[in-house]
Write a protein that holds these residues in place. Structure first.
Motif, PDB file in Angstrom:
ATOM      1  N   LEU A 254      -4.935  -4.268   8.264  1.00 25.96           N
ATOM      2  CA  LEU A 254      -5.583  -5.454   8.808  1.00 25.96           C
ATOM      3  C   LEU A 254      -5.169  -6.751   8.114  1.00 25.96           C
ATOM      4  CD1 LEU A 254      -9.202  -4.036   9.273  1.00 25.96           C
ATOM      5  CD2 LEU A 254      -7.509  -4.481  11.065  1.00 25.96           C
ATOM      6  N   THR A 255      -4.514  -6.655   6.976  1.00 23.00           N
ATOM      7  CA  THR A 255      -4.105  -7.849   6.241  1.00 23.00           C
ATOM      8  C   THR A 255      -2.645  -8.144   6.552  1.00 23.00           C
ATOM      9  OG1 THR A 255      -5.627  -7.182   4.471  1.00 23.00           O
ATOM     10  CG2 THR A 255      -4.063  -8.955   3.979  1.00 23.00           C
ATOM     11  N   PRO A 256      -2.360  -9.235   7.255  1.00 29.05           N
ATOM     12  CA  PRO A 256      -1.004  -9.487   7.757  1.00 29.05           C
ATOM     13  C   PRO A 256       0.090  -9.482   6.702  1.00 29.05           C
ATOM     14  CG  PRO A 256      -2.566 -10.965   8.806  1.00 29.05           C
ATOM     15  CD  PRO A 256      -3.314 -10.264   7.713  1.00 29.05           C
ATOM     16  N   SER A 257      -0.192  -9.993   5.515  1.00 29.90           N
ATOM     17  CA  SER A 257       0.862 -10.151   4.514  1.00 29.90           C
ATOM     18  C   SER A 257       1.202  -8.870   3.758  1.00 29.90           C
ATOM     19  CB  SER A 257       0.454 -11.222   3.502  1.00 29.90           C
ATOM     20  OG  SER A 257      -0.736 -10.829   2.820  1.00 29.90           O
ATOM     21  N   ILE A 258       0.386  -7.844   3.919  1.00 32.27           N
ATOM     22  CA  ILE A 258       0.558  -6.620   3.130  1.00 32.27           C
ATOM     23  C   ILE A 258       1.624  -5.720   3.743  1.00 32.27           C
ATOM     24  CG2 ILE A 258      -0.595  -4.560   2.221  1.00 32.27           C
ATOM     25  CD1 ILE A 258      -1.490  -7.250   1.013  1.00 32.27           C
ATOM     26  N   LYS A 259       2.513  -5.216   2.883  1.00 28.35           N
ATOM     27  CA  LYS A 259       3.521  -4.241   3.306  1.00 28.35           C
ATOM     28  C   LYS A 259       2.952  -2.844   3.088  1.00 28.35           C
ATOM     29  CE  LYS A 259       6.690  -7.318   4.232  1.00 28.35           C
ATOM     30  NZ  LYS A 259       5.834  -8.513   4.115  1.00 28.35           N
ATOM     31  N   VAL A 260       3.185  -1.945   4.044  1.00 25.04           N
ATOM     32  CA  VAL A 260       2.661  -0.583   3.928  1.00 25.04           C
ATOM     33  C   VAL A 260       3.784   0.434   4.040  1.00 25.04           C
ATOM     34  CG1 VAL A 260       0.397  -1.240   4.831  1.00 25.04           C
ATOM     35  CG2 VAL A 260       2.131  -0.393   6.416  1.00 25.04           C
ATOM     36  N   GLU A 261       3.686   1.478   3.221  1.00 31.17           N
ATOM     37  CA  GLU A 261       4.614   2.599   3.299  1.00 31.17           C
ATOM     38  C   GLU A 261       4.098   3.630   4.294  1.00 31.17           C
ATOM     39  OE1 GLU A 261       5.627   2.689  -1.522  1.00 31.17           O
ATOM     40  OE2 GLU A 261       4.739   4.422  -0.518  1.00 31.17           O
ATOM     41  N   VAL A 262       5.010   4.250   5.024  1.00 31.02           N
ATOM     42  CA  VAL A 262       4.653   5.322   5.955  1.00 31.02           C
ATOM     43  C   VAL A 262       5.598   6.499   5.746  1.00 31.02           C
ATOM     44  CG1 VAL A 262       4.576   6.019   8.370  1.00 31.02           C
ATOM     45  CG2 VAL A 262       3.640   3.811   7.711  1.00 31.02           C
TER      46      VAL A 262
ATOM     47  N   VAL B  74       0.852  -1.189   0.000  1.00 30.02           N
ATOM     48  CA  VAL B  74       0.000   0.000   0.000  1.00 30.02           C
ATOM     49  C   VAL B  74       0.886   1.238   0.000  1.00 30.02           C
ATOM     50  CG1 VAL B  74      -1.680   1.357   1.306  1.00 30.02           C
ATOM     51  CG2 VAL B  74      -1.981  -1.106   1.099  1.00 30.02           C
ATOM     52  N   THR B  75       0.653   2.114  -0.962  1.00 23.51           N
ATOM     53  CA  THR B  75       1.431   3.343  -1.113  1.00 23.51           C
ATOM     54  C   THR B  75       1.028   4.373  -0.068  1.00 23.51           C
ATOM     55  OG1 THR B  75       1.698   2.963  -3.484  1.00 23.51           O
ATOM     56  CG2 THR B  75       1.976   5.224  -2.715  1.00 23.51           C
ATOM     57  N   HIS B  76       2.021   5.055   0.479  1.00 22.17           N
ATOM     58  CA  HIS B  76       1.857   6.069   1.540  1.00 22.17           C
ATOM     59  C   HIS B  76       0.540   5.907   2.314  1.00 22.17           C
ATOM     60  CE1 HIS B  76      -0.185   8.107  -1.796  1.00 22.17           C
ATOM     61  NE2 HIS B  76       0.932   8.625  -2.286  1.00 22.17           N
ATOM     62  N   LEU B  77       0.567   4.951   3.236  1.00 25.19           N
ATOM     63  CA  LEU B  77      -0.595   4.588   4.046  1.00 25.19           C
ATOM     64  C   LEU B  77      -1.298   5.827   4.598  1.00 25.19           C
ATOM     65  CD1 LEU B  77      -2.063   2.074   5.306  1.00 25.19           C
ATOM     66  CD2 LEU B  77      -0.691   2.519   7.356  1.00 25.19           C
ATOM     67  N   TYR B  78      -2.638   5.823   4.508  1.00 23.50           N
ATOM     68  CA  TYR B  78      -3.551   6.880   4.950  1.00 23.50           C
ATOM     69  C   TYR B  78      -3.716   8.004   3.926  1.00 23.50           C
ATOM     70  CZ  TYR B  78      -2.937   4.970   9.735  1.00 23.50           C
ATOM     71  OH  TYR B  78      -2.877   4.161  10.844  1.00 23.50           O
TER      72      TYR B  78
ATOM     73  N   LYS C 133       7.794  -5.560  11.161  1.00 22.46           N
ATOM     74  CA  LYS C 133       8.214  -6.345   9.999  1.00 22.46           C
ATOM     75  C   LYS C 133       7.426  -6.057   8.733  1.00 22.46           C
ATOM     76  CE  LYS C 133      10.127 -10.270  12.550  1.00 22.46           C
ATOM     77  NZ  LYS C 133      10.076 -11.743  12.764  1.00 22.46           N
ATOM     78  N   ASN C 134       6.356  -5.271   8.841  1.00 25.31           N
ATOM     79  CA  ASN C 134       5.499  -5.032   7.673  1.00 25.31           C
ATOM     80  C   ASN C 134       5.357  -3.556   7.305  1.00 25.31           C
ATOM     81  OD1 ASN C 134       4.534  -7.793   7.003  1.00 25.31           O
ATOM     82  ND2 ASN C 134       3.778  -7.710   9.107  1.00 25.31           N
ATOM     83  N   ILE C 135       6.187  -2.708   7.885  1.00 25.59           N
ATOM     84  CA  ILE C 135       6.155  -1.274   7.597  1.00 25.59           C
ATOM     85  C   ILE C 135       7.450  -0.877   6.916  1.00 25.59           C
ATOM     86  CG2 ILE C 135       6.171   1.036   8.635  1.00 25.59           C
ATOM     87  CD1 ILE C 135       4.356  -0.073  10.841  1.00 25.59           C
TER      88      ILE C 135
ATOM     89  N   VAL D  75      15.477  -0.373  12.312  1.00 23.78           N
ATOM     90  CA  VAL D  75      16.314  -0.926  11.241  1.00 23.78           C
ATOM     91  C   VAL D  75      15.470  -1.801  10.305  1.00 23.78           C
ATOM     92  CG1 VAL D  75      18.164  -2.594  10.793  1.00 23.78           C
ATOM     93  CG2 VAL D  75      18.500  -0.755  12.460  1.00 23.78           C
ATOM     94  N   LEU D  76      14.549  -2.565  10.856  1.00 22.59           N
ATOM     95  CA  LEU D  76      13.656  -3.359  10.013  1.00 22.59           C
ATOM     96  C   LEU D  76      12.866  -2.459   9.071  1.00 22.59           C
ATOM     97  CD1 LEU D  76      12.102  -5.928  12.552  1.00 22.59           C
ATOM     98  CD2 LEU D  76      13.895  -6.364  10.877  1.00 22.59           C
ATOM     99  N   MET D  77      12.336  -1.369   9.598  1.00 28.29           N
ATOM    100  CA  MET D  77      11.438  -0.509   8.831  1.00 28.29           C
ATOM    101  C   MET D  77      12.164   0.405   7.846  1.00 28.29           C
ATOM    102  SD  MET D  77       8.473   0.468  11.637  1.00 28.29           S
ATOM    103  CE  MET D  77       9.500   0.755  13.086  1.00 28.29           C
TER     104      MET D  77
END
Length: 384
Positions: free
Chosen positions: A235-243, A212-216, A265-267, A332-334
């Protein structure tokens, strides 16, 4: 001759080495605890201040420009200067990002990035943001150039880009299954952005979007009866989101909510930076041919829409910890590990023997002291 940094805490991306040492040339040759250190006579020892730390080089998969440059300038020399400036923010891997424009202008930008990438190890991919978006959710994307997703056109652009397009922001509601399947089969990550798609359609497997591009920002929002694309992301565990961690595009509280729901791990922290980054406030700039004015740390079009950011990545690294309470290891993860894993950048993202010597030396306040790219150090200048 190898270089050596010792008696320093090293956040590798896979763990933390307390009071450790790092021996490197263009790649990491050895890493471990100081008690396991063996002196080699030809080591070039780099002295570091007390309390300094090492973290992997940052990876930004969404940046349009900065320091007077924009990816759409289609200027190879300008792009190389831009990369050099980004090193002073701690970046070592970058996806130059396009904007919705004419087909010809996008092609020129792609060709220039591909040309620059031949001799610039920082350029690891291209993020195609638009033109396959929803014009009603355009934000700072010029609506007059929005077009429906076109697989044949994309294939031509991918050829122009020498296969570097790794991430595509598009509106799922404007797309067909053939477009999504075509990109997915080419190994391109599909990202929902500038979209008004329903959560329920996204969640019923009617999309191959895994990002998901630039979340929100510029997407259907969390609401009582319609969680929207934002809901799909968090809400979807496998989805990576940008912040965008500037505190302007998204409030710190909402970034913290995403962190609590997604976990570190997902941001993926991005800047979404544009040409005006690094310039003085109130100076007139532009994005996609549109006038932009920077005031109080925010870049806006004349209609008030946010027009990307002027965020420097080292500040984003500190902000993501400040806003969420995340540890350095999680930060570091993010800022490195997640991006490398998602996009198959197997030689960067974490500090391990055999990987490229891309890392940052920070002081105890997490100010950037020096950036190392393939073992070559560059002193930081300004991170405010």
């Amino acid at each position: 001759m190898a270089k050596l940094i010792k008696n320093i805490d090293i956040y590798t991306g896979v763990g933390v080495v307390k009071n450790g040492f790092l021996r490197f040339s263009n790649k990491i040759e050895e890493i471990g605890e100081a008690k396991a250190f063996v002196t080699k006579g030809d080591d070039q020892v780099i002295t570091v201040p007390k309390g300094a730390i090492i973290v992997p080089g940052f990876i930004d998969v969404h940046t349009h420009g900065g320091y007077g440059f924009d990816t759409m300038d289609a200027d190879v020399d300008g792009l190389n200067r831009f990369m050099e400036n980004l090193r002073r923010e701690g970046l070592t891997s970058v996806f130059p990002t396009t904007i919705t424009q004419t087909k010809d202008n996008i092609k020129k930008a792609l060709v220039s990035v591909a040309e620059a990438a031949k001799n610039n190890s920082m350029i690891r991919g291209i993020h195609l943001e638009g033109p396959f978006i929803n014009a009603d959710m355009n934000g700072a994307q010029p609506a007059e150039y929005v077009i429906r997703p076109d697989l044949a056109l994309f294939k031509n652009w991918q050829k122009d880009a020498d296969g570097l397009i790794k991430l595509v922001t598009y509106a799922p509601e404007k797309s067909g299954s053939a477009f999504e399947a075509g990109l997915h089969n080419m190994g391109v990550v599909l990202s929902a952005g500038h979209t008004n798609q329903s959560y329920f359609k996204m969640n019923k497997g009617q999309t191959l979007a895994s990002h998901v591009t630039h979340l929100y920002n510029r997407q259907s929002q969390l609401e009582g009866r319609e969680p929207g694309v934002t809901g799909y992301g968090v809400l979807t565990p496998s989805i990576k989101v940008e912040v965008i961690a500037d505190g302007v595009h998204v409030s710190p509280e909402m970034i913290k909510l995403a962190y609590q729901l997604k976990g570190a791990k997902n941001i993926e922290v991005i800047t979404d930076s544009m040409r005006a980054k690094g310039q003085k406030e109130n100076e007139v700039s532009e994005l996609g041919g549109q006038k932009v004015i920077v005031k109080n740390g925010a870049a806006r079009l004349e209609n008030g829409h946010l027009a990307g950011s002027v965020l420097k990545y080292i500040l984003a690294f500190r902000n993501i910890q400040k806003f969420t309470g995340a540890s350095i290891e999680e930060a570091v993860l993010m800022t490195s590990v997640n991006q490398a894993r998602e996009f198959g950048l197997n030689d960067v993202g974490s500090l391990e023997v055999g990987k490229r010597a891309n890392f940052n030396l920070l002081n105890s306040d997490q100010d950037l002291l020096e950036n190392f790219l393939d073992g070559d150090g560059l002193k930081a200048v300004d991170q405010k």
